[in-house]
Design a protein around this motif. Sequence first.
Motif, mmCIF file in Angstrom:
data_model
loop_
_atom_site.group_PDB
_atom_site.id
_atom_site.type_symbol
_atom_site.label_atom_id
_atom_site.label_comp_id
_atom_site.label_asym_id
_atom_site.label_seq_id
_atom_site.Cartn_x
_atom_site.Cartn_y
_atom_site.Cartn_z
ATOM 1 N N LEU A 144 -89.468 86.975 27.742
ATOM 2 C CA LEU A 144 -90.199 86.398 25.951
ATOM 3 C C LEU A 144 -89.354 85.586 25.146
ATOM 4 N N PRO A 145 -89.431 84.749 24.491
ATOM 5 C CA PRO A 145 -88.283 84.150 24.052
ATOM 6 C C PRO A 145 -87.540 84.825 22.684
ATOM 7 N N THR A 146 -88.164 85.632 22.381
ATOM 8 C CA THR A 146 -87.791 86.479 21.496
ATOM 9 C C THR A 146 -86.279 87.172 22.155
ATOM 10 N N MET A 147 -86.725 87.991 23.214
ATOM 11 C CA MET A 147 -85.532 88.493 24.334
ATOM 12 C C MET A 147 -84.484 87.359 25.005
ATOM 13 N N MET A 148 -84.811 86.379 24.678
ATOM 14 C CA MET A 148 -83.649 85.088 25.036
ATOM 15 C C MET A 148 -83.096 84.861 23.754
ATOM 16 N N ALA A 149 -83.429 85.196 22.672
ATOM 17 C CA ALA A 149 -83.185 85.541 21.333
ATOM 18 C C ALA A 149 -81.697 85.906 20.986
ATOM 19 N N ASN A 150 -82.602 87.685 21.226
ATOM 20 C CA ASN A 150 -81.697 88.856 20.885
ATOM 21 C C ASN A 150 -80.786 88.306 22.140
ATOM 22 N N GLN A 151 -80.381 87.509 23.397
ATOM 23 C CA GLN A 151 -79.485 88.079 24.302
ATOM 24 C C GLN A 151 -78.265 87.345 23.786
ATOM 25 N N ASN A 152 -76.875 88.640 23.711
ATOM 26 C CA ASN A 152 -75.623 88.352 23.415
ATOM 27 C C ASN A 152 -74.824 86.531 24.232
ATOM 28 N N PRO A 153 -74.632 85.596 22.355
ATOM 29 C CA PRO A 153 -74.231 84.339 23.611
ATOM 30 C C PRO A 153 -72.953 84.263 23.880
ATOM 31 N N HIS A 154 -71.746 85.271 22.914
ATOM 32 C CA HIS A 154 -70.987 85.509 23.390
ATOM 33 C C HIS A 154 -70.523 87.141 23.924
ATOM 34 N N SER A 155 -71.639 87.477 25.538
ATOM 35 C CA SER A 155 -71.141 87.736 26.608
ATOM 36 C C SER A 155 -70.367 87.765 27.311
ATOM 37 N N ASP A 156 -70.237 87.279 27.572
ATOM 38 C CA ASP A 156 -69.050 86.438 28.722
ATOM 39 C C ASP A 156 -67.513 86.263 27.970
ATOM 40 N N LYS A 157 -67.134 86.631 26.781
ATOM 41 C CA LYS A 157 -66.056 86.403 26.067
ATOM 42 C C LYS A 157 -65.677 88.086 25.877
ATOM 43 N N THR A 158 -64.513 88.317 24.467
ATOM 44 C CA THR A 158 -63.900 89.231 24.133
ATOM 45 C C THR A 158 -63.230 88.669 23.021
ATOM 46 N N LEU A 159 -63.772 88.832 22.173
ATOM 47 C CA LEU A 159 -63.649 88.420 20.708
ATOM 48 C C LEU A 159 -61.981 88.674 20.045
ATOM 49 N N LEU A 160 -61.241 88.108 19.926
ATOM 50 C CA LEU A 160 -60.263 88.895 19.356
ATOM 51 C C LEU A 160 -59.920 88.465 17.894
ATOM 52 N N GLU A 161 -60.092 87.836 17.364
ATOM 53 C CA GLU A 161 -59.839 87.423 15.905
ATOM 54 C C GLU A 161 -60.032 86.425 14.975
ATOM 55 N N PHE A 162 -60.257 85.842 14.136
ATOM 56 C CA PHE A 162 -60.432 85.022 13.744
ATOM 57 C C PHE A 162 -59.404 84.784 12.611
ATOM 58 N N GLN A 163 -60.192 82.857 12.560
ATOM 59 C CA GLN A 163 -58.509 82.220 11.679
ATOM 60 C C GLN A 163 -59.461 81.314 11.529
ATOM 61 N N PRO A 164 -58.577 80.754 9.803
ATOM 62 C CA PRO A 164 -59.202 79.545 8.926
ATOM 63 C C PRO A 164 -58.619 77.978 9.625
ATOM 64 N N HIS A 165 -57.446 78.893 10.323
ATOM 65 C CA HIS A 165 -56.870 77.565 10.731
ATOM 66 C C HIS A 165 -56.203 77.567 12.231
ATOM 67 N N LEU A 166 -55.969 77.181 13.637
ATOM 68 C CA LEU A 166 -55.118 77.029 14.510
ATOM 69 C C LEU A 166 -54.161 76.756 14.509
ATOM 70 N N LEU A 167 -52.404 78.410 14.681
ATOM 71 C CA LEU A 167 -51.258 77.913 14.231
ATOM 72 C C LEU A 167 -50.761 77.601 15.410
ATOM 73 N N HIS A 168 -49.138 77.231 15.967
ATOM 74 C CA HIS A 168 -48.619 77.582 17.261
ATOM 75 C C HIS A 168 -48.834 78.147 17.897
ATOM 76 N N GLN A 169 -48.875 79.607 17.318
ATOM 77 C CA GLN A 169 -49.561 80.604 18.475
ATOM 78 C C GLN A 169 -50.371 80.566 19.453
ATOM 79 N N HIS A 170 -51.006 79.587 18.630
ATOM 80 C CA HIS A 170 -52.701 79.922 19.578
ATOM 81 C C HIS A 170 -52.932 79.072 20.039
ATOM 82 N N LYS A 171 -51.855 78.339 20.570
ATOM 83 C CA LYS A 171 -52.533 76.815 21.031
ATOM 84 C C LYS A 171 -53.297 77.444 22.538
#
Length: 680
Positions: free
Chosen positions: A252-279
């Motif tokens: 169903l469309p609701t089931m498709m909407a509930n699927q996690n779009p980041h299921s193939d990723k492991t989220l590590l951290e969030f940043q306001p900008h990309l630093l040198h160590q994140h290149k």
Amino acid sequence: AHHLILELYAQGNLILCDGEYRILALLRTHEYEVKDDTDGGTDEKKEKEEVKVRVGNIYPVTFATTLAVGATGDDDGAGEDSSNKADGLLGKDAAAAYEWAKTELLAVRKKALAVNNELQNSNDNNSKSGGGKGKKKGGKKKKAMDESVVLKALLLKPNSGVYHYGPSLIEHCIWTSGLDPVLKLSHDNIEYTLPEASWNDLITSLREEGSKVIENLTSGEGGGGYILYKPKPTTKDDSDKVDNHKNDNSLLPTMMANQNPHSDKTLLEFQPHLLHQHKDQQSLKYATFAIATDEFFSHLSSQRVAARADAAEAAAKERLAKIQADQQRRVDGLVREQERWRDSARLVESHAEDVDRALGVINSALETGMDWEALEQLVTVEQMNENPIALLIHKLVLDKDEVILALPDIDNWDDSDPDSPPPIQNVTVSIKESAHGNARNMFASYRASKEKEEKTMEASTMALKAAEAKAKQQLAEAQKKKQRVQVLPQRKSYWFEKFAWFITSDNYLVVAGKDAQQNEQLVKRYLRPGDAYLHAEVHGAATCILRAKRRRRKDGKTQVIPLSDQALREAGTFTICRSSAWSSKMVTSAYWVESHQVSKTAPTGEYLTVGSFMIRGRKNFLPASSLEMGLAVLFRLGDDASVARHANERRDFALLEQEQILAQKEEEEMVEKKKKGPAT
């Protein structure tokens, strides 16, 4: 007024202050070191004043808000701000920065020497006193303090002047200058590890890169927000499942909407900008930092659930693989045992004459009363004389009435090379049986092992099927959990949920206290005019409140609607069931009174305990009720369509009739007032 201050530097802090910025509560205490710049000559040492952030003190707003001013490069600021800049690394040249580092490393060295000497003295005293009688066994031994400091930690010192940058930005500046943030520095090796020439690039990077990043943050031109992630390793099964979901039209469309779009990723951290160590780190870009933060935390809980589901799936697969390997190991062992019995029987049959001769020699010697050691010596002597029968005997196991014979395997001999001897197989035979008797017993053992293999295979197949079914069930549950993962807003609890409560058949709310304190709280805070107070003359009876319904009149005033008899009966049953009558199975009745009849004032010379009240006036006793309670499940409606579908459910027609009567009376009163108005 109160102030809630959030410190987003160092280890972070949350501070509650009153209107005068006096600290009322905080998460952690810390202190600022401020140099006293009084006029006392250049040779005099500047004394350091400690400003402590703790409960009862005034919060030092000036020190907290001017930490980052020195990094902006604005020379037109206040004098205090420019002095902070001059004192830090940003206001120094390479030589001064190098000397500052040597001074800090020397202080670290002195502290390490003092700590290590104290630790050594403590260990010596313990060894002299036998290790200390009161010391617990297995306690952790204190480690010696290291004299070296990594470059990143050195720049994070409060007096560095770039302390407010934080670990991530300092690491970015160090990488940009071509240095390693984990470079170990000490007072002895700084001359060649980080000489004075290298500090020029480092100071330049701290000034330019640090000020640029901070300026982007303060001006809002940081380029949005980023989420750093690492892709999950995918297997063939995962690819097949993704393809099946794409081709599955039943979703169903609701089931498709509930699927996690980041299921193939492991989220590590969030940043306001990309630093040198994140290149080299994979990232997702968002329009603003707020959107990136919201996206990260909205999927954080779902990521944890998915990780637990993946762990359960991996554990189920591992258990199934262990069971399969164990069953296969058992079957392989039985097959090897069968081959051994079959080959041994074949060799004994093919060398039957030699086997009988060897057994005859051994039995003859034993019948004459020869000692076992003498028999072994005799066999050794005959083998040295190259007696062919003695050469067949490999070992005597007379305590088990057995002998191990070394028989040549002619059938598996490659006779193309006449110089190579045939392979020798050691076969254990019984001295109580002849050669053919031993062969017959070996074939019987072979058949028994084969039957055992069949039974084992049968049992293994059943056990394996059961294990596979359980593993499939666990895998299916894990997959469902991963597919159902979605972040729902946490439901806000209603005020009555901390009490015992239920909703009557005609939608009245009934609330009861769970203990004396809750009884007290119910009457003092939630008993309103028009509500009914219910109780029973039974030990342990709960204090119940039947909340009356109200309607808004046309003149803006609130009018109480009379309580229904059905609601009073159900509330009375609830009161009786939550008393000792439930355990004693005693049928009795409850009573109710109006709110103004309940008082906390005791008669003269008496007192009321917590949760007890004085009832004044007439008690309205209800009919005796049966001891029956039910259990219900309340479903929370989601979207507006669900609310619309359940709009007219559980309608109280008696209440609607009362509302109509009250509304009619109200209209009649309004008409009467209008008629009387002109006459007066």
